[in-house]
Design an enzyme around this catalytic site. Structure first.
Site, short mmCIF file in Angstrom:
data_model
loop_
_atom_site.label_atom_id
_atom_site.label_comp_id
_atom_site.label_asym_id
_atom_site.label_seq_id
_atom_site.Cartn_x
_atom_site.Cartn_y
_atom_site.Cartn_z
N HIS A 53 70.49 21.51 26.62
CA HIS A 53 70.58 21.12 28.02
C HIS A 53 72.01 20.63 28.28
CE1 HIS A 53 66.05 20.30 28.93
NE2 HIS A 53 66.23 21.41 28.23
N GLU A 55 73.19 18.03 29.73
CA GLU A 55 73.43 16.62 29.46
C GLU A 55 73.56 16.35 27.96
OE1 GLU A 55 70.62 16.83 33.09
OE2 GLU A 55 70.90 17.93 31.22
#
EC number: 3.5.4.33
Length: 154
Positions: A53, A55
């Site tokens: 992901h 992040e």
């Protein structure tokens, strides 16, 4: 004063890179002292890696650049509200501020489903600001999933 819209625009550039690759278009940027330390976008499909992901990738890159796992005094910008995995990484890396564009009512853990990053159940929590460039962040997600549904139909 930090310019949240400026840094969210950089996160949106990352989301557009993901979009072009057929990835869910989420981008993230980590900022310390008004400087971009790291930026990333989803690469889960490209790398066939569940953890990729935006992040998580931006936290990993920032830790490598700084040479320390604690990201004190930092701002994490994400075009979409972080999920439970990313929210856990935010808490564990001691990110102080999470700024996101659009809510994720199905998986969001910064207020939509739960508020993991601001919970007082942990020894660290983050400040959350939502709705920065919300329509742009929402529009790219809607367009991506609209095209995906159309491809599946044909």
């Amino acid at each position: 004063m930090i310019d949240h819209e400026y840094f969210m625009q950089i996160a949106l550039e990352e989301a557009r890179k993901a979009y072009k690759k057929g990835e869910v278009p989420i981008g993230a940027v980590l900022v310390v002292d008004n400087k971009v330390i790291a930026k990333a976008h989803n690469t889960r499909e490209e790398e066939q890696q569940a953890l990729n992901h935006a992040e998580i990738l931006v936290i990993k890159e920032a830790c490598e650049k700084i040479g320390f796992w604690r990201l004190d005094n930092s701002y994490l910008y994400s075009t979409v509200e972080p999920c439970v995995m990313c929210s856990g990484a935010i808490v564990q890396s001691r990110i102080e501020n999470v700024i996101y564009g659009t809510k994720d009512p199905k998986n969001g853990c910064c207020g939509s489903k739960i508020n993991l990053v601001s919970s007082n159940l942990f020894n660290h929590n983050a400040n959350v600001i939502s709705g920065i460039l919300e329509s742009e962040c929402s529009d790219i997600m809607k367009q991506f999933f609209k095209e995906l549904r159309e491809k599946k139909k044909s």
